[in-house]
Design an enzyme around this catalytic site. Structure first.
Site, PDB file in Angstrom:
ATOM      1  N   ARG A 124       8.553  13.623 -21.809  1.00 47.85           N
ATOM      2  CA  ARG A 124       8.509  12.862 -23.068  1.00 47.85           C
ATOM      3  C   ARG A 124       7.943  13.686 -24.224  1.00 47.85           C
ATOM      4  O   ARG A 124       7.100  14.556 -24.034  1.00 47.85           O
ATOM      5  CB  ARG A 124       7.727  11.563 -22.848  1.00 47.85           C
ATOM      6  CG  ARG A 124       8.445  10.697 -21.830  1.00 47.85           C
ATOM      7  CD  ARG A 124       7.759   9.394 -21.592  1.00 47.85           C
ATOM      8  NE  ARG A 124       7.754   8.546 -22.772  1.00 47.85           N
ATOM      9  CZ  ARG A 124       7.116   7.394 -22.843  1.00 47.85           C
ATOM     10  NH1 ARG A 124       6.404   6.962 -21.817  1.00 47.85           N
ATOM     11  NH2 ARG A 124       7.167   6.674 -23.933  1.00 47.85           N
ATOM     12  N   ASP A 317       9.678  -2.662 -26.590  1.00 50.63           N
ATOM     13  CA  ASP A 317       9.612  -2.599 -25.125  1.00 50.63           C
ATOM     14  C   ASP A 317      10.436  -3.701 -24.451  1.00 50.63           C
ATOM     15  O   ASP A 317      10.568  -3.717 -23.229  1.00 50.63           O
ATOM     16  CB  ASP A 317       8.155  -2.709 -24.658  1.00 50.63           C
ATOM     17  CG  ASP A 317       7.340  -1.487 -25.068  1.00 50.63           C
ATOM     18  OD1 ASP A 317       7.930  -0.402 -25.233  1.00 50.63           O
ATOM     19  OD2 ASP A 317       6.110  -1.622 -25.234  1.00 50.63           O
TER      20      ASP A 317
END
Ligand code: S3P
Length: 442
Positions: A124, A317
């Site tokens: 990431r 999310d």
């Protein structure tokens, strides 16, 4: 063979549940409690692997933390300058929030630290935090912008900056504010769109003034934090799986108790309502500076929508399960402006599109979103079949919810990371009426 779920078609979704504590607030309660003066008592703490990673990092930095036990945690704060040099790598596991916020909090310390993570976290992007932190005087080495991160003590003190973020990220904003606690002068961060403001609120609860002026937050360095009691509400991001379950099941009436309804997190409510969901907020109240309510969801007939791009950061999310809702709607749903989904625990646009297609849905990924042709006019929206969560907790739970409208069982591969955010997901899902069975790897 990895851990997997078998989710079988089921009928009614009913009952009253309290999902576990908010992940973002749980991380922050440990971080701020650790650098405060005095004892911080936390209730409703998320006992998931991500929040436990943060807890273990602070133990390695010399902070005494008791718990978690039944959602209770006690943090013996060491004060702004009381953290000790670690003798081990600081393992953030699967947790991007831990690594990004810690890189800010540790950038101004007088010792060296190395932050590491699992295979997903190691992929990431970290430049979004290391670059602005470097402008403050931080010295952080990375493997070309990815973990592990080696943080060296700055030469002298950090200094405040005035920074406009290119991406709408609460993690970046929070990292800079935490570094700002150790910086000379003021640190000012401007966001391109509203993102979750739990750091701002909790710093206030710990006695640190945060000035908010439109899209800009300002903190001053050197202000001591005072311990606080933190009551963590249930995580709306975990509640979202049940909101969609209730919206798509043919027979549903479900109450989700004590859910955090901070307006920087309620995009999922707005999006489901735009799709026609029967969703109500009951007993709205404020707990420890955070708004909370009981959410009631009943079956409804959803329609496809163009998701307003301004809602994307407020529901970032929740998209994996919102894509399941879109498949169960009548007509087309289009999501744009959501390229951040590609750098979460997995590339959530690719992973969800692949799984939806495996279940017979016409889903077309785009660079910054997806187009889903809803099949809400049919009783069975999804075929049965096999999907792969690619080790990402949210797709794993989202496909479990899809089983409510499936013609046959759905096998969901690589589900162990559900425990990062929602350790009792299977138990609560079964209680609500979702027939999901966990199969452990041998
Ligand atoms: C979080 C912010 C969001 C979110 C993550 C938690 C936080 O990430 O996706 O699950 O606690 O600040 P970004 O800020 O990178 O969008």
């Amino acid at each position: 063979m990895s851990d997997h779920f078998i989710a079988r078609p089921a009928g009614a979704v009913r009952g009253a549940l309290r999902v576990p504590g908010d992940k973002s607030i749980s991380h922050r309660s440990i971080m701020l409690g650790a650098i405060a003066t005095g004892t911080t008592r936390v209730t409703g703490f998320l006992e998931g692997a991500d929040a436990i990673s943060t807890m273990n990092v602070f133990r390695a930095l010399g902070v005494r933390i008791d718990g978690p036990s039944d959602g209770r945690v006690t943090v013996e704060g060491v004060g702004l300058h009381g953290l000790r040099a670690p003798t081990v790598d600081l393992d953030c596991g699967n947790s991007g929030t831990s690594m990004r916020l810690l890189s800010g909090l540790l950038a101004g310390q007088g010792f060296e630290a190395r932050l590491v993570g699992d295979a997903s976290l190691t992929r990431r992007p970290m430049k979004r935090v290391t670059e602005p932190l470097a402008r403050m005087g931080a010295r952080i080495d990375s493997a070309d912008g990815r973990p592990p991160l080696r943080i060296h003590p700055p030469a002298g003190r950090l200094h405040g900056i005035d920074y406009t973020m290119p991406v709408a990220s609460a993690q970046v904003k929070s990292a800079l504010m935490l570094a700002g606690l150790y910086a000379e002068g003021e640190t000012r961060v401007t966001e391109p769109a509203p993102t979750r403001d739990h750091t701002e609120r909790m710093l206030g609860a710990f006695g640190v003034p945060v000035a908010v002026d439109g899209a800009t937050v300002t903190v001053r360095g050197g202000v001591a934090l005072r311990a606080a009691d933190i009551d963590v509400p249930a995580d709306i991001s975990s509640a979202a799986f049940f909101l969609v379950a209730g919206a798509i099941a043919r027979d549903a009436d479900l109450l989700l108790r004590h859910v955090g309804t901070n307006p920087t997190r309620t995009g999922v409510i707005d999006i489901l309502r735009l799709m026609g969901a029967d969703l109500t907020l009951e007993h709205p109240r404020t707990v420890g500076g955070e708004p909370v309510a009981d959410l009631r969801i009943r079956s409804s007939s959803l329609r496809g929508i163009d998701v307003p791009p301004e809602l994307v950061p407020l529901a970032i999310d929740e998209f994996p399960v919102l894509f399941i809702a879109a498949a169960c709607a009548r007509g087309r749903t289009t999501v744009t402006g959501a390229e951040e989904l590609r750098v979460k625990e997995s590339d959530r646009i690719a992973v969800m599109a692949e799984g939806l297609r495996a279940l017979g849905i016409d889903a077309t990924p785009t660079p910054d979103g997806i187009v889903i042709e809803g099949r809400g006019d049919r009783a069975d929206v999804f075929s049965g079949g096999a999907v792969d969560s690619h080790g990402d907790h949210r797709p794993a739970m989202a496909f479990s919810v899809a089983s409510l409208r499936a013609a046959g069982p759905i096998r969901i591969a690589d589900t162990a990371n559900v425990g990062t955010s929602f350790p009792n997901f299977v138990a609560l899902a079964r209680e609500a009426g979702i027939d999901v069975e966990p199969i452990r790897a041998r």
